[in-house]
Design an enzyme around this catalytic site. Sequence first.
Site, PDB file in Angstrom:
ATOM      1  N   HIS A 114      23.150   1.464  42.418  1.00 18.00           N
ATOM      2  CA  HIS A 114      22.859   2.562  41.473  1.00 18.00           C
ATOM      3  C   HIS A 114      23.397   2.245  40.080  1.00 18.00           C
ATOM      4  O   HIS A 114      23.893   3.137  39.377  1.00 18.00           O
ATOM      5  CB  HIS A 114      23.453   3.891  41.963  1.00 18.00           C
ATOM      6  CG  HIS A 114      22.875   4.381  43.257  1.00 18.00           C
ATOM      7  ND1 HIS A 114      21.822   5.257  43.314  1.00 18.00           N
ATOM      8  CD2 HIS A 114      23.207   4.111  44.545  1.00 18.00           C
ATOM      9  CE1 HIS A 114      21.536   5.520  44.585  1.00 18.00           C
ATOM     10  NE2 HIS A 114      22.354   4.830  45.345  1.00 18.00           N
ATOM     11  N   ASN A 125      19.792  11.362  47.256  1.00 20.80           N
ATOM     12  CA  ASN A 125      18.704  10.507  46.794  1.00 20.80           C
ATOM     13  C   ASN A 125      17.429  11.329  46.667  1.00 20.80           C
ATOM     14  O   ASN A 125      17.399  12.492  47.061  1.00 20.80           O
ATOM     15  CB  ASN A 125      18.452   9.367  47.790  1.00 20.80           C
ATOM     16  CG  ASN A 125      19.462   8.236  47.662  1.00 20.80           C
ATOM     17  OD1 ASN A 125      20.073   8.045  46.604  1.00 20.80           O
ATOM     18  ND2 ASN A 125      19.631   7.481  48.724  1.00 20.80           N
ATOM     19  N   HIS A 167      31.473  11.341  44.410  1.00 28.07           N
ATOM     20  CA  HIS A 167      32.049  11.059  45.726  1.00 28.07           C
ATOM     21  C   HIS A 167      31.602  12.141  46.711  1.00 28.07           C
ATOM     22  O   HIS A 167      31.896  13.315  46.496  1.00 28.07           O
ATOM     23  CB  HIS A 167      33.575  11.070  45.613  1.00 28.07           C
ATOM     24  CG  HIS A 167      34.267  10.508  46.816  1.00 28.07           C
ATOM     25  ND1 HIS A 167      33.838  10.715  48.102  1.00 28.07           N
ATOM     26  CD2 HIS A 167      35.358   9.722  46.922  1.00 28.07           C
ATOM     27  CE1 HIS A 167      34.630  10.090  48.942  1.00 28.07           C
ATOM     28  NE2 HIS A 167      35.572   9.482  48.253  1.00 28.07           N
TER      29      HIS A 167
HETATM   30 FE1  HDD Z   1      25.965   5.431  47.889  1.00 32.41          FE
HETATM   31  C1  HDD Z   1      26.678   5.058  44.624  1.00 32.41           C
HETATM   32  C2  HDD Z   1      23.664   7.883  47.127  1.00 32.41           C
HETATM   33  C3  HDD Z   1      24.965   5.539  51.189  1.00 32.41           C
HETATM   34  C4  HDD Z   1      28.414   3.256  48.702  1.00 32.41           C
HETATM   35  N1  HDD Z   1      25.300   6.287  46.209  1.00 32.41           N
HETATM   36  C5  HDD Z   1      25.719   6.002  44.946  1.00 32.41           C
HETATM   37  C6  HDD Z   1      25.026   6.822  44.003  1.00 32.41           C
HETATM   38  C7  HDD Z   1      24.168   7.611  44.701  1.00 32.41           C
HETATM   39  C8  HDD Z   1      24.353   7.278  46.094  1.00 32.41           C
HETATM   40  C9  HDD Z   1      23.228   8.639  44.149  1.00 32.41           C
HETATM   41  C10 HDD Z   1      25.206   6.771  42.491  1.00 32.41           C
HETATM   42  C11 HDD Z   1      26.186   7.803  42.032  1.00 32.41           C
HETATM   43  C12 HDD Z   1      26.287   7.738  40.529  1.00 32.41           C
HETATM   44  O1  HDD Z   1      25.306   8.129  39.867  1.00 32.41           O
HETATM   45  O2  HDD Z   1      27.317   7.300  40.054  1.00 32.41           O
HETATM   46  N2  HDD Z   1      24.543   6.457  48.937  1.00 32.41           N
HETATM   47  C13 HDD Z   1      23.780   7.483  48.456  1.00 32.41           C
HETATM   48  C14 HDD Z   1      23.073   8.103  49.548  1.00 32.41           C
HETATM   49  C15 HDD Z   1      23.427   7.436  50.686  1.00 32.41           C
HETATM   50  C16 HDD Z   1      24.363   6.409  50.299  1.00 32.41           C
HETATM   51  C17 HDD Z   1      22.141   9.290  49.412  1.00 32.41           C
HETATM   52  C18 HDD Z   1      23.006   7.670  52.102  1.00 32.41           C
HETATM   53  C19 HDD Z   1      22.673   8.815  52.560  1.00 32.41           C
HETATM   54  N3  HDD Z   1      26.541   4.531  49.613  1.00 32.41           N
HETATM   55  C20 HDD Z   1      26.039   4.746  50.872  1.00 32.41           C
HETATM   56  C21 HDD Z   1      26.830   4.021  51.844  1.00 32.41           C
HETATM   57  C22 HDD Z   1      27.823   3.387  51.131  1.00 32.41           C
HETATM   58  C23 HDD Z   1      27.627   3.715  49.747  1.00 32.41           C
HETATM   59  C24 HDD Z   1      26.579   4.011  53.337  1.00 32.41           C
HETATM   60  C25 HDD Z   1      28.931   2.500  51.622  1.00 32.41           C
HETATM   61  C26 HDD Z   1      29.393   2.462  52.814  1.00 32.41           C
HETATM   62  N4  HDD Z   1      27.264   4.289  46.830  1.00 32.41           N
HETATM   63  C27 HDD Z   1      28.215   3.505  47.377  1.00 32.41           C
HETATM   64  C28 HDD Z   1      29.146   2.893  46.351  1.00 32.41           C
HETATM   65  C29 HDD Z   1      28.621   3.528  45.034  1.00 32.41           C
HETATM   66  C30 HDD Z   1      27.429   4.333  45.502  1.00 32.41           C
HETATM   67  C31 HDD Z   1      29.246   1.416  46.399  1.00 32.41           C
HETATM   68  C32 HDD Z   1      28.336   2.583  43.867  1.00 32.41           C
HETATM   69  C33 HDD Z   1      28.901   3.251  42.660  1.00 32.41           C
HETATM   70  C34 HDD Z   1      29.657   4.367  43.167  1.00 32.41           C
HETATM   71  O3  HDD Z   1      29.573   4.419  44.531  1.00 32.41           O
HETATM   72  O4  HDD Z   1      30.295   5.152  42.518  1.00 32.41           O
HETATM   73  O5  HDD Z   1      30.461   3.241  46.625  1.00 32.41           O
END
Ligand code: HDD
Length: 720
Positions: free
Chosen positions: A76, A149, A340
Amino acid sequence: MEKGKQTDGDAKRDDLELFGQQSAGQYLTTDQGLRINDDQNSLKAGERGPSLLEDFILREKITHFDHERIPERAVHARGAGAHGYFQVYASQAELTQAGFLQNPAEKTPVFARFSTVAGSRGSSDMARDVRGFAVKFYTNEGIYDLVGNNMPVFFIQDAIKFPDLIHAVKPEPHNEIPQAASAHDTFWDFISLMPESLHMIMWVMSDRAMPRSLRMMEGFGVHTFRFINAQGKSRFVKFHWKPLLGVHTVAWNEAMLISGQDPDFQRRDLWEAIEIGDFPEWELGVQIVEDEDEHKFDFDLLDPTKLIPEELVPVLRIGKMVLNRNPDNYFAETEQVAFHPGHLVPGIDFTDDPLLQGRLFSYTDTQLSRLGGPNFHEIPINRTVADMHNNQRDGHMRQAIDKGGVAYSPNTLGGGCPMQAGIKMGGFVSYGETTQAYKTRGKGQKFFDHFSQAAMFFHSQSDWEQAHIVSAFQFELGKLQTAAVRERMLGMLAHVDGTLAARVATGLGIAVPESVAPPLNHAVPADARTEAYEPRPISLHVGSSAALSMANKAVEGIRSRKVAILAADGVDEVALLAMFNALFAAGAHGRVVAPRGGVLTGVGGTEIQVDHSLLTTSSVLFDAIYVPGGAGSVATLKREGAALQFIDEAYRHCKTIAATCEGCELVDAAYARSAQEGVADSSAGIILGRHAATSTVAADFIAAVALHRHWRREMKAVVV
Ligand code: HDD
């Protein structure tokens, strides 16, 4: 902010103002506040001499520049954000005690960030991809984040597979190709071995992966969460965001062209809409399942690869989010915002969804490296508007100056403060779910039905939506270098729907493999892997769901649509202005596009300001086209290849095209017209008023634009 006090919709804006900086009328200074006399020349020993190390002004400026970049988000990375507020329609006290869902008079400030998943920060907005839909609610009980999402399901069932999924979709590690695209071998290699991803893949291969606008897409919390009311009663809840402009998308060919014309297409659209007061709006919807009904479905509520069909559980619309203010500074707000899924308020809680549980670890962890330490909650955009006191201390970039000598609990020396809060004082208590279990790396039996809902999604689509899904698969699989991956993927599709697999195979020029060996079930530990994997669809209550088709999501009106008015000198200015005004009255925006910039002279001598020259814009940046009459104007346009291409492209992308009087000749001259033969709905959305009054044409035009696109116009091209 005091608990129980009404949240002020502007509370976060006021908080951010404390950190706002304006340089108007101010002297240039160093970071230490020393006024600078010369910011153009470094300090040297003589005019032509060597630069001096003592030049602290040069050093400070360059050092700061050298450290301007922070790591982009692991996923993202590319996003756009905006401020606004959320307001509940009526108290939801029966369902939840969450403070921001009680009082319809209260506006809770929000910051929303929309994103693409796979591309890096500088990639194009229009990649075929899932869109992130993250909303931070600054409630008076603390921050609540709904990090979802624009698709209601996810690729994987367990967070332990997330690094694998992302490694597979990101550019391949040896050559970092391709950027912001899933059409490559590693992605499909992984997917073809992960049957659980098939439902989500159907969504990603649908046009939902190319929203016309961030303002025109749905949002979903994906996981099942819990609502808990003040009496402690828990219910399951799924969150939805429903856009008031309807759900609309662009064509794949169009998305690729937009990426070249304007890689910032979606963030520009969001920014401009807010600047001109077309505030984006979504209703918050909830699907509620009583605790005792948890097991009545054919799927598991804890499985994030499944949705609850709206036919089984309707979506109740409980409030509205309005985005009405652009950020002042992209980096300070949109880049530094940290979401978060574990930021909760009393009245909302988690379930045991194993994907959600893993996320609860990942989001704080990633901010530690992205934002540089444990104090990222103190960055202005991340600060709660509720009071914040605890015994966390120190760390990089700590801003708060905590007073007193006590930083532990329990204590007497600090008067026992900060105090724990009882439930009535807003203290958060985790839902007391009963858990009695043995440790295992397994998952519930219903998690193994990977294809029923993928099939339900496909069967719920209109004919043109199905055709787009077929060609998306043909595109993606057609890009693969490894034939075995392509074939394995076709085998997977055959489990979803035989005709889907056959149609995709036809376009690829290969056959669907006759016997499709199910991929090894990696979801089961190696020593338990016997026949546990059986792609045997279990019966569904819902074979197709109307709510899943965008064909059923149009809304009335054309508010905020962009219409190109093609004109040159000699245009019929009366017709042009009549259409412009009709569009304006309908809430849409007409823009004059001409062979050159500057001012046009109409046939009656009126001067008309040009908004875009044909060189600087393209049909893919508009929703529809109108060509007014005026013999001189049309004669000029007919000689312009770019004007004819404008019409042709809009025709191919199934947009509404209207013309009056001589303007019809330009449409006739375009190739698009000759390509119509044999197409069933070829004239849908083509409104030619050769002798009609502009007002009549305008009414038909507006009605046709409201349909968004006339997708059946392209049906002839579909390979079946
Ligand atoms: Fe995630 C970012 C949505 C599964 C680990 N995620 C991130 C963002 C969105 C989502 C919208 C961007 C937030 C922003 O604008 O800063 N993610 C989802 C959805 C998931 C999902 C809807 C499943 C239902 N994500 C998911 C899993 C993991 C992560 C299973 C790790 C185990 N996601 C992350 C992250 C991020 C992230 C790596 C990257 C930047 C952040 O968190 O802040 O931790």
